[in-house]
Design an enzyme around this catalytic site. Structure first.
Site, PDB file in Angstrom:
ATOM      1  N   LYS A  74     -17.316 -12.089  11.679  1.00 33.45           N
ATOM      2  CA  LYS A  74     -16.835 -11.215  10.604  1.00 33.45           C
ATOM      3  C   LYS A  74     -16.856 -12.002   9.295  1.00 33.45           C
ATOM      4  O   LYS A  74     -15.864 -12.568   8.872  1.00 33.45           O
ATOM      5  CB  LYS A  74     -15.421 -10.694  10.899  1.00 33.45           C
ATOM      6  CG  LYS A  74     -14.892  -9.753   9.820  1.00 33.45           C
ATOM      7  CD  LYS A  74     -13.526  -9.167  10.166  1.00 33.45           C
ATOM      8  CE  LYS A  74     -13.013  -8.285   9.027  1.00 33.45           C
ATOM      9  NZ  LYS A  74     -11.724  -7.611   9.351  1.00 33.45           N
ATOM     10  N   GLU A 100     -13.701 -15.004  11.674  1.00 28.17           N
ATOM     11  CA  GLU A 100     -13.702 -14.510  10.293  1.00 28.17           C
ATOM     12  C   GLU A 100     -13.533 -15.652   9.286  1.00 28.17           C
ATOM     13  O   GLU A 100     -12.418 -15.992   8.907  1.00 28.17           O
ATOM     14  CB  GLU A 100     -12.588 -13.473  10.087  1.00 28.17           C
ATOM     15  CG  GLU A 100     -12.565 -12.904   8.679  1.00 28.17           C
ATOM     16  CD  GLU A 100     -11.465 -11.859   8.449  1.00 28.17           C
ATOM     17  OE1 GLU A 100     -11.268 -11.468   7.283  1.00 28.17           O
ATOM     18  OE2 GLU A 100     -10.819 -11.450   9.425  1.00 28.17           O
ATOM     19  N   SER A 141     -14.774  -6.223   3.820  1.00 29.40           N
ATOM     20  CA  SER A 141     -15.092  -5.691   2.487  1.00 29.40           C
ATOM     21  C   SER A 141     -14.719  -6.679   1.388  1.00 29.40           C
ATOM     22  O   SER A 141     -15.349  -6.696   0.327  1.00 29.40           O
ATOM     23  CB  SER A 141     -14.405  -4.341   2.261  1.00 29.40           C
ATOM     24  OG  SER A 141     -13.021  -4.418   2.515  1.00 29.40           O
ATOM     25  N   GLY A 142     -13.712  -7.492   1.598  1.00 29.68           N
ATOM     26  CA  GLY A 142     -13.443  -8.641   0.747  1.00 29.68           C
ATOM     27  C   GLY A 142     -13.249  -8.363  -0.722  1.00 29.68           C
ATOM     28  O   GLY A 142     -13.790  -9.075  -1.565  1.00 29.68           O
ATOM     29  N   GLY A 143     -12.487  -7.344  -1.067  1.00 25.80           N
ATOM     30  CA  GLY A 143     -12.210  -7.061  -2.468  1.00 25.80           C
ATOM     31  C   GLY A 143     -13.229  -6.179  -3.154  1.00 25.80           C
ATOM     32  O   GLY A 143     -13.068  -5.820  -4.322  1.00 25.80           O
ATOM     33  N   ARG A 169       0.828  -1.207   0.000  1.00 24.86           N
ATOM     34  CA  ARG A 169       0.000   0.000   0.000  1.00 24.86           C
ATOM     35  C   ARG A 169       0.864   1.261   0.000  1.00 24.86           C
ATOM     36  O   ARG A 169       0.524   2.248  -0.652  1.00 24.86           O
ATOM     37  CB  ARG A 169      -0.955  -0.030   1.192  1.00 24.86           C
ATOM     38  CG  ARG A 169      -1.966  -1.157   1.055  1.00 24.86           C
ATOM     39  CD  ARG A 169      -2.988  -1.175   2.161  1.00 24.86           C
ATOM     40  NE  ARG A 169      -3.889  -2.315   1.978  1.00 24.86           N
ATOM     41  CZ  ARG A 169      -4.795  -2.704   2.852  1.00 24.86           C
ATOM     42  NH1 ARG A 169      -4.932  -2.018   3.992  1.00 24.86           N
ATOM     43  NH2 ARG A 169      -5.571  -3.747   2.617  1.00 24.86           N
ATOM     44  N   ARG A 190      -8.871  -1.797   3.912  1.00 21.95           N
ATOM     45  CA  ARG A 190      -8.625  -0.973   2.726  1.00 21.95           C
ATOM     46  C   ARG A 190      -9.789  -0.039   2.434  1.00 21.95           C
ATOM     47  O   ARG A 190      -9.593   1.122   2.060  1.00 21.95           O
ATOM     48  CB  ARG A 190      -8.364  -1.897   1.523  1.00 21.95           C
ATOM     49  CG  ARG A 190      -8.110  -1.174   0.212  1.00 21.95           C
ATOM     50  CD  ARG A 190      -8.252  -2.127  -0.957  1.00 21.95           C
ATOM     51  NE  ARG A 190      -9.459  -2.919  -0.867  1.00 21.95           N
ATOM     52  CZ  ARG A 190     -10.673  -2.464  -1.120  1.00 21.95           C
ATOM     53  NH1 ARG A 190     -10.861  -1.209  -1.498  1.00 21.95           N
ATOM     54  NH2 ARG A 190     -11.729  -3.264  -1.014  1.00 21.95           N
TER      55      ARG A 190
END
Length: 342
Positions: free
Chosen positions: A223, A178, A264-266, A33, A295
């Protein structure tokens, strides 16, 4: 935080209109990042970035109920010597820690993984509790295609999630469970119906294993990934994602669970926000629904900050704008036109 009981901690983390900031990127992930802004990833630059977020009081206090940390960050101090954990507490948020050691190839199961980190976990949990953590996170990764996941891989990951959860609760930490069904599987063109099928089967097994390990559901948080198409498939409409995701949750998640904080998973930042808001506004549910984004909460802040001291205020404004939109989504009040009202 309202107390040291697990259900009190979980309740504070699931405060209405607030969500979790996932700031637990590994050193390798945050380096990628930082590459986007031309910044070298060092212990100091990572500290400076996270300190910028945690000191953004207009974002943290009203919008963030908990922060998931990487081990390095849990023990770091701000430039002025204040422990970063204390900055989180000062914002009335609960500090937490990622404790798994990553998903590794699972022997005998090509294309599938099993998350490691149970060995020595009780000793680590005691150390993390002493450092101020009051919850933990463990990610199980579920591959998806027309033939995957295999029942054996799902069960092994569910067993690891359940054992981790029991150890956390014994140590006084709320476990975040998760099980992520990957959006970008191979070839990544699976339908939303396939995602629904796999997500439902996975959650059923996860809760069976949690029960077998005597995990107190009132003192944990789920999650999950949302039910969405594969990365290379058509994009389902927001209403369909919401309806299918809520349907799976109603069929699999006991009402005793205090809250569900989606990853959010992409998804794009806007997609993740829109999907959450539609679920909250459109359905009556027994649990609090909110966000646990990394992200999707941070991308705009990194871009505005650029690693420069003179841009700290700009980075905090970008973080605050995104946190407020996520908070509105957790209340069911997000609208697309608000995206441009920075």
């Amino acid at each position: 935080m309202t107390g040291e009981r697990l259900d009190d901690i979980a309740g504070a983390m699931m405060s209405k209109g607030q969500g979790l900031l996932a700031a637990d990127e590994s050193t390798a992930t945050i380096a990628r990042r930082f590459d986007t802004i031309g910044l070298a990833s060092t212990e100091t630059s990572r500290r400076d970035y996270r300190e910028m977020l945690f000191r953004a009081s207009d974002a943290m206090k009203p919008c963030i109920s908990g922060v998931i940390l990487y081990e390095e960050t849990l023990f770091q101090k701000a430039e002025d010597g204040t422990p970063l954990v204390d900055l989180i507490r000062a914002a009335s948020a609960v500090p937490g820690i990622k404790v798994d050691l990553g998903a590794k190839p699972m022997a005998g199961f090509p294309g599938e993984t099993l998350t490691e980190g149970l060995d020595g976990l009780p000793d680590r949990l005691a150390r993390y509790y002493e450092a101020g953590a009051r919850f933990a996170k463990w990610r199980g990764v579920i591959a998806i295609s027309e033939t995957l996941p295999s029942p054996g891989a799902v069960k092994a990951n569910a067993q690891a999630l359940a054992r981790y959860s029991a150890l956390c609760q014994a140590a006084g930490l709320v476990p975040i469970v998760e099980p992520e069904v990957l959006m970008d599987g191979t070839p990544g063109d699976h339908s939303i119906a396939r995602s629904e099928e796999v997500t439902e089967a996975t959650l059923r097994i996860v809760f069976e294993e949690l029960a077998s390990q005597r995990v107190a559901l009132e003192g944990m948080i789920l999650k999950p990934s949302m039910v969405i198409d594969g990365k290379n498939a058509r994009k389902a409409k927001v209403d369909e994602v919401a309806e299918r995701t809520v349907g799976v949750l109603k069929r699999t998640v006991p009402a005793a669970v205090p809250g569900i904080a989606f990853l959010s998973g992409g998804q794009s930042t806007e997609e993740a926000t829109a999907h959450l808001s539609t679920m909250v506004s459109g359905f009556t549910l027994p649990w609090t629904l909110t966000f646990s984004y990394g992200r999707a909460l941070q991308a705009e802040a990194i871009a505005a900050w650029k690693g420069k001291q003179e841009n700290i205020a700009a980075g905090q404004r970008a973080f605050t704008h995104r946190a407020r939109l996520c908070s509105l989504a957790a209340l069911g009040g997000w609208r697309r036109e608000l995206e441009l009202a920075a």
